[in-house]
Design an enzyme around this catalytic site. Sequence first.
Site, mmCIF file in Angstrom:
data_model
loop_
_atom_site.group_PDB
_atom_site.id
_atom_site.type_symbol
_atom_site.label_atom_id
_atom_site.label_comp_id
_atom_site.label_asym_id
_atom_site.label_seq_id
_atom_site.Cartn_x
_atom_site.Cartn_y
_atom_site.Cartn_z
ATOM 1 N N GLY A 189 0.844 -1.197 0.000
ATOM 2 C CA GLY A 189 0.000 0.000 0.000
ATOM 3 C C GLY A 189 0.873 1.238 0.000
ATOM 4 N N LEU A 190 0.221 2.366 -0.161
ATOM 5 C CA LEU A 190 0.947 3.647 -0.216
ATOM 6 C C LEU A 190 1.684 3.925 1.086
ATOM 7 C CD1 LEU A 190 -1.894 5.830 -1.801
ATOM 8 C CD2 LEU A 190 0.216 5.088 -2.947
ATOM 9 N N SER A 191 2.665 4.785 0.999
ATOM 10 C CA SER A 191 3.332 5.257 2.209
ATOM 11 C C SER A 191 2.299 5.944 3.099
ATOM 12 C CB SER A 191 4.440 6.244 1.829
ATOM 13 O OG SER A 191 5.018 6.788 2.986
ATOM 14 N N GLY A 192 2.269 5.582 4.347
ATOM 15 C CA GLY A 192 1.307 6.180 5.273
ATOM 16 C C GLY A 192 -0.056 5.514 5.263
ATOM 17 N N SER A 193 -0.196 4.429 4.485
ATOM 18 C CA SER A 193 -1.502 3.763 4.419
ATOM 19 C C SER A 193 -1.807 3.002 5.713
ATOM 20 C CB SER A 193 -1.565 2.811 3.219
ATOM 21 O OG SER A 193 -0.538 1.846 3.297
ATOM 22 N N GLY A 194 -0.769 2.622 6.432
ATOM 23 C CA GLY A 194 -0.995 1.916 7.702
ATOM 24 C C GLY A 194 -0.351 0.547 7.779
ATOM 25 N N SER A 200 6.038 -1.840 -2.079
ATOM 26 C CA SER A 200 6.055 -2.783 -3.224
ATOM 27 C C SER A 200 4.989 -2.409 -4.262
ATOM 28 C CB SER A 200 5.907 -4.234 -2.746
ATOM 29 O OG SER A 200 4.912 -4.419 -1.771
HETATM 30 P P1 ADP Z 1 3.003 2.788 6.259
HETATM 31 O O1 ADP Z 1 3.747 1.732 7.033
HETATM 32 O O2 ADP Z 1 1.968 2.205 5.337
HETATM 33 O O3 ADP Z 1 3.891 3.774 5.578
HETATM 34 P P2 ADP Z 1 2.345 3.828 8.870
HETATM 35 O O4 ADP Z 1 1.856 2.612 9.570
HETATM 36 O O5 ADP Z 1 3.757 4.259 9.126
HETATM 37 O O6 ADP Z 1 2.122 3.628 7.299
HETATM 38 O O7 ADP Z 1 1.394 5.073 9.187
HETATM 39 C C1 ADP Z 1 -0.009 4.962 9.177
HETATM 40 C C2 ADP Z 1 -0.627 6.072 10.066
HETATM 41 O O8 ADP Z 1 -2.047 6.010 9.971
HETATM 42 C C3 ADP Z 1 -0.286 5.910 11.520
HETATM 43 O O9 ADP Z 1 -0.033 7.185 12.082
HETATM 44 C C4 ADP Z 1 -1.582 5.305 12.117
HETATM 45 O O10 ADP Z 1 -1.763 5.625 13.480
HETATM 46 C C5 ADP Z 1 -2.653 5.938 11.248
HETATM 47 N N1 ADP Z 1 -3.910 5.168 11.147
HETATM 48 C C6 ADP Z 1 -5.165 5.646 11.313
HETATM 49 N N2 ADP Z 1 -6.089 4.685 11.137
HETATM 50 C C7 ADP Z 1 -5.427 3.562 10.843
HETATM 51 C C8 ADP Z 1 -5.856 2.228 10.567
HETATM 52 N N3 ADP Z 1 -7.128 1.849 10.555
HETATM 53 N N4 ADP Z 1 -4.887 1.310 10.294
HETATM 54 C C9 ADP Z 1 -3.578 1.679 10.292
HETATM 55 N N5 ADP Z 1 -3.123 2.904 10.556
HETATM 56 C C10 ADP Z 1 -4.037 3.857 10.847
#
Ligand code: ADP
Length: 192
Positions: free
Chosen positions: A33-38, A107
């Site tokens: 998933g996208l950067s910041g997707s979770g 990815s």
């Molecule tokens: P990635 O690893 O995809 O780059 P991160 O996990 O570092 O993303 O960041 C995701 C952000 O979104 C975190 O700050 C997290 O607290 C927030 N967030 C809000 N809702 C959700 C959710 N349902 N699942 C995952 N993250 C969430």
Amino acid sequence: MSENIHPIFDRLVTREEQERLLNQKGKVLWFTGLSGSGKSTIAEALERQLYNNGYFVKVLDGDNIRSGINKNLGFSLEDRKENIRRIAEVAKLFLDSGAIVLCSFVSPTIEIRNLARKIIGTEDFKEVYVDTPLEICESRDVKGLYKKARAGEIKGFTGIDSPFEAPKAPALRLLTENKNVAECVLEATKLI
Ligand code: ADP
């Protein structure tokens, strides 16, 4: 392959034996998933929950991979592929030890994820699409990378000036927008 390499897999303790010892089935959950997707947030929370329930789990993510085994790699297409190839090979080694491996990597292309799937094996490769709209990822901007990408300080950033190809048939699609982390973790545990 060099003629001087002599695989010894047939003499080692087998994956089945390891799984019996651990009382679990090894598998790889591949979060894309996208950067910041979770991805990392969900993988880490899932790791903690599985650990608390007695599972042997390993998280692989950009932080522990790019700071170590892959620290000589950049972000060219070639390096991105090599990055994923090594990650998949490491995941496979853990898999052969019976571990549940949680891989958290953008990815972005089907080709790159297929490379990982091929190395790990289709049976054990569970693709988890962390499906969060770009606007939300960008508004979270956890690492400040979107701001930099919009300012042109980062080139080829996924979602901005480099494409993300959504998985066509993931084992699980997590729509995080209207869910909390615990709900996403609960959905992901169904793959274990
Ligand atoms: P990635 O690893 O995809 O780059 P991160 O996990 O570092 O993303 O960041 C995701 C952000 O979104 C975190 O700050 C997290 O607290 C927030 N967030 C809000 N809702 C959700 C959710 N349902 N699942 C995952 N993250 C969430």
